[in-house]
Design a protein around this motif. Structure first.
Motif, PDB file in Angstrom:
ATOM      1  N   UNK A  17     -10.105 -54.251 -78.076  1.00 29.09           N
ATOM      2  CA  UNK A  17     -11.514 -54.628 -77.980  1.00 29.09           C
ATOM      3  C   UNK A  17     -12.162 -53.987 -76.757  1.00 29.09           C
ATOM      4  N   UNK A  18     -13.485 -53.915 -76.797  1.00 22.85           N
ATOM      5  CA  UNK A  18     -14.224 -53.495 -75.615  1.00 22.85           C
ATOM      6  C   UNK A  18     -15.533 -54.266 -75.539  1.00 22.85           C
ATOM      7  N   UNK A  19     -15.994 -54.474 -74.310  1.00 17.06           N
ATOM      8  CA  UNK A  19     -17.236 -55.212 -74.060  1.00 17.06           C
ATOM      9  C   UNK A  19     -18.147 -54.353 -73.191  1.00 17.06           C
ATOM     10  N   UNK A  20     -19.350 -54.100 -73.677  1.00 18.47           N
ATOM     11  CA  UNK A  20     -20.340 -53.346 -72.911  1.00 18.47           C
ATOM     12  C   UNK A  20     -21.031 -54.247 -71.903  1.00 18.47           C
ATOM     13  N   UNK A  21     -21.189 -53.725 -70.691  1.00 17.04           N
ATOM     14  CA  UNK A  21     -21.891 -54.439 -69.638  1.00 17.04           C
ATOM     15  C   UNK A  21     -23.234 -53.751 -69.401  1.00 17.04           C
ATOM     16  N   UNK A  22     -24.308 -54.548 -69.369  1.00 13.80           N
ATOM     17  CA  UNK A  22     -25.641 -53.999 -69.116  1.00 13.80           C
ATOM     18  C   UNK A  22     -26.427 -55.007 -68.292  1.00 13.80           C
ATOM     19  N   UNK A  23     -26.665 -54.657 -67.019  1.00  9.75           N
ATOM     20  CA  UNK A  23     -27.448 -55.500 -66.130  1.00  9.75           C
ATOM     21  C   UNK A  23     -26.961 -56.956 -66.115  1.00  9.75           C
ATOM     22  N   UNK A  24     -25.709 -57.153 -65.751  1.00  9.38           N
ATOM     23  CA  UNK A  24     -25.107 -58.486 -65.582  1.00  9.38           C
ATOM     24  C   UNK A  24     -25.046 -59.286 -66.884  1.00  9.38           C
ATOM     25  N   UNK A  25     -25.110 -58.598 -68.012  1.00 13.24           N
ATOM     26  CA  UNK A  25     -24.983 -59.252 -69.309  1.00 13.24           C
ATOM     27  C   UNK A  25     -23.876 -58.563 -70.102  1.00 13.24           C
ATOM     28  N   UNK A  26     -23.139 -59.357 -70.870  1.00 14.94           N
ATOM     29  CA  UNK A  26     -22.097 -58.828 -71.739  1.00 14.94           C
ATOM     30  C   UNK A  26     -22.664 -58.713 -73.152  1.00 14.94           C
ATOM     31  N   UNK A  27     -22.677 -57.520 -73.698  1.00 19.16           N
ATOM     32  CA  UNK A  27     -23.225 -57.268 -75.031  1.00 19.16           C
ATOM     33  C   UNK A  27     -22.163 -57.572 -76.096  1.00 19.16           C
ATOM     34  N   UNK A  28     -22.529 -57.463 -77.388  1.00 20.89           N
ATOM     35  CA  UNK A  28     -21.578 -57.789 -78.461  1.00 20.89           C
ATOM     36  C   UNK A  28     -20.238 -57.063 -78.328  1.00 20.89           C
ATOM     37  N   UNK A  29     -19.167 -57.776 -78.638  1.00 19.16           N
ATOM     38  CA  UNK A  29     -17.812 -57.256 -78.540  1.00 19.16           C
ATOM     39  C   UNK A  29     -17.532 -56.317 -79.717  1.00 19.16           C
ATOM     40  N   UNK A  30     -16.822 -55.221 -79.440  1.00 23.32           N
ATOM     41  CA  UNK A  30     -16.415 -54.280 -80.476  1.00 23.32           C
ATOM     42  C   UNK A  30     -14.894 -54.306 -80.615  1.00 23.32           C
ATOM     43  N   UNK A  31     -14.408 -54.303 -81.854  1.00 20.73           N
ATOM     44  CA  UNK A  31     -12.986 -54.094 -82.109  1.00 20.73           C
ATOM     45  C   UNK A  31     -12.794 -52.686 -82.660  1.00 20.73           C
ATOM     46  N   UNK A  32     -11.789 -51.983 -82.133  1.00 21.75           N
ATOM     47  CA  UNK A  32     -11.463 -50.642 -82.592  1.00 21.75           C
ATOM     48  C   UNK A  32     -10.137 -50.697 -83.345  1.00 21.75           C
ATOM     49  N   UNK A  33     -10.126 -50.177 -84.557  1.00 17.59           N
ATOM     50  CA  UNK A  33      -8.922 -50.186 -85.380  1.00 17.59           C
ATOM     51  C   UNK A  33      -8.582 -48.754 -85.757  1.00 17.59           C
ATOM     52  N   UNK A  34      -7.377 -48.315 -85.385  1.00 10.46           N
ATOM     53  CA  UNK A  34      -6.961 -46.946 -85.665  1.00 10.46           C
ATOM     54  C   UNK A  34      -5.541 -46.923 -86.216  1.00 10.46           C
ATOM     55  N   UNK A  35      -5.256 -46.030 -87.146  1.00  8.81           N
ATOM     56  CA  UNK A  35      -3.892 -45.892 -87.654  1.00  8.81           C
ATOM     57  C   UNK A  35      -2.991 -45.079 -86.722  1.00  8.81           C
ATOM     58  N   UNK A  36      -3.531 -44.625 -85.585  1.00  8.68           N
ATOM     59  CA  UNK A  36      -2.786 -43.735 -84.696  1.00  8.68           C
ATOM     60  C   UNK A  36      -1.856 -44.469 -83.736  1.00  8.68           C
ATOM     61  N   UNK A  37      -1.792 -45.778 -83.788  1.00  5.58           N
ATOM     62  CA  UNK A  37      -0.912 -46.513 -82.879  1.00  5.58           C
ATOM     63  C   UNK A  37      -1.662 -47.132 -81.720  1.00  5.58           C
ATOM     64  N   UNK A  38      -2.603 -46.391 -81.148  1.00  3.89           N
ATOM     65  CA  UNK A  38      -3.517 -46.948 -80.154  1.00  3.89           C
ATOM     66  C   UNK A  38      -4.760 -46.071 -80.105  1.00  3.89           C
ATOM     67  N   UNK A  39      -5.794 -46.562 -79.435  1.00  2.28           N
ATOM     68  CA  UNK A  39      -7.105 -45.898 -79.405  1.00  2.28           C
ATOM     69  C   UNK A  39      -7.057 -44.734 -78.415  1.00  2.28           C
ATOM     70  N   UNK A  40      -6.435 -43.607 -78.840  1.00  2.00           N
ATOM     71  CA  UNK A  40      -6.235 -42.470 -77.955  1.00  2.00           C
ATOM     72  C   UNK A  40      -7.413 -41.495 -78.031  1.00  2.00           C
ATOM     73  N   UNK A  41      -7.273 -40.351 -77.369  1.00  2.00           N
ATOM     74  CA  UNK A  41      -8.367 -39.372 -77.296  1.00  2.00           C
ATOM     75  C   UNK A  41      -8.793 -38.913 -78.683  1.00  2.00           C
ATOM     76  N   UNK A  42      -7.806 -38.630 -79.539  1.00  2.00           N
ATOM     77  CA  UNK A  42      -8.116 -38.177 -80.893  1.00  2.00           C
ATOM     78  C   UNK A  42      -8.854 -39.253 -81.679  1.00  2.00           C
ATOM     79  N   UNK A  43      -8.393 -40.508 -81.536  1.00  2.00           N
ATOM     80  CA  UNK A  43      -9.047 -41.618 -82.245  1.00  2.00           C
ATOM     81  C   UNK A  43     -10.481 -41.800 -81.775  1.00  2.00           C
ATOM     82  N   UNK A  44     -10.730 -41.506 -80.507  1.00  9.67           N
ATOM     83  CA  UNK A  44     -12.064 -41.679 -79.938  1.00  9.67           C
ATOM     84  C   UNK A  44     -13.024 -40.572 -80.361  1.00  9.67           C
ATOM     85  N   UNK A  45     -12.527 -39.327 -80.386  1.00  6.83           N
ATOM     86  CA  UNK A  45     -13.459 -38.213 -80.483  1.00  6.83           C
ATOM     87  C   UNK A  45     -13.208 -37.218 -81.611  1.00  6.83           C
TER      88      UNK A  45
END
Length: 308
Positions: free
Chosen positions: A186-214
């Motif tokens: 998961x990741x949480x965006x921070x913007x001016x002392x507020x936490x925005x909606x949480x994102x879950x990242x799901x990848x078949x690569x084992x973990x969210x690596x450089x290839x999975x990101x870009x």
């Protein structure tokens, strides 16, 4: 919106870090957004121009879209403070601490924030690779001062760890080894002392690596993440605490893992996250009701009326 209040804006992008390619994409996206709303902005690459040239451009403020060393670690921030130019994002201390994965982990541990067990390996100091595997089993190998998952790898055998460390030491003399957590990311965006909606990242690569990101299209994103209200509140509260703990300000991102028992673990704080078409911060902002243009303008607004 009065775009004249921003004056002339330099978008710092590129740089000389291992994340240069991503930074160029982020910077171009930000630059296009500024031009779409009528803000006078131009690209500035510190790898191709002397930073002191900013004084000759009559720039009023800077949007930092530099990722990794030289842009996200406090050095550019310190130089801009010396030049007296307002800039986006965290200051010198917050940038430097967030970029240092080892010190971040030590801060999390000192504050009793949940984070995976870890050890630190230094290139020129002896270590027992067999004992590491015996004690930890599988580990995540991370260069201490890189982002975008560069140099990262999972290792569960002596051979895999030997290979992973050899690659990681190409990027850093200090490497963090974290106990491997099998679970959701998961990741949480921070913007001016507020936490925005949480994102879950799901990848078949084992973990969210450089290839999975870009580089691949197999990664799935869920925003808002499928969590209970209590879990969402928990992860957002921890994000706010971790972000403040390292001295980060303005905007950024905090990353987490959740194990099979449902427990969350802090991974790291990012002070200049990616702003490409596949990046997470714009995705969370969109769910929050902000267009990409609104997001970058809100980040830029943080420089108004402030002396860095």
């Amino acid at each position: 919106m009065n775009t004249e209040q921003f004056g002339k804006v330099a978008v710092l992008m590129g740089g000389s870090s291992a994340e240069r390619a991503v930074s160029l994409k982020s910077g171009q996206a930000v630059l296009s957004a500024f031009k779409n709303v009528g803000i006078q902005a131009f690209a500035f690459d510190p790898a191709e121009r002397n930073l002191f040239d900013l004084n000759n451009t009559q720039v009023d403020r800077v949007f930092i879209a530099l990722h990794g060393r030289g842009g996200e670690d406090g050095t550019i921030q310190g130089a801009l403070e010396y030049l007296g130019i307002p800039y986006t994002g965290s200051g010198v201390l917050g940038s430097a601490l967030a970029m240092d994965k080892v010190r971040c982990k030590e801060l999390f541990k000192a504050r009793n924030l949940p984070t995976a067990n870890f050890i630190v390996i230094e290139k020129d100091k002896p270590f027992d690779i067999n004992k590491i595997i015996d004690d930890f089993g599988a580990v995540m190998v991370k260069p201490s001062h890189e982002g975008s998952s560069i140099g990262m790898a999972k290792a569960s055998t002596v051979t895999e760890l030997t290979d992973a460390l050899e690659k990681a030491f190409q990027f850093d003399d200090v490497v963090l080894l974290e106990h491997w957590i099998t679970g959701r990311e998961f990741t949480v965006t921070m913007l001016e002392k507020a936490a925005l909606p949480v994102i879950e990242m799901v990848t078949p690569r084992g973990f969210y690596d450089y290839e999975a990101k870009y580089q691949v299209n197999s990664t799935e994103y869920f925003c808002p993440a499928e969590l209970t209200p209590e879990q969402t509140s928990n992860i957002q509260d921890m994000s706010l605490e971790a972000f403040e703990l390292v001295g980060a300000t303005g905007w950024g991102r905090v990353d987490f893992m959740q194990d099979s028992d449902g427990k969350f673990y802090l991974l790291e704080v990012n002070t200049v996250p990616g702003m490409t078409e596949k990046s997470l911060v714009p995705m969370s902002a969109k769910t929050h009701g902000l267009s990409f243009e609104q997001l970058v303008v809100d980040i830029l607004k943080q420089t108004l009326g402030e002396s860095v």
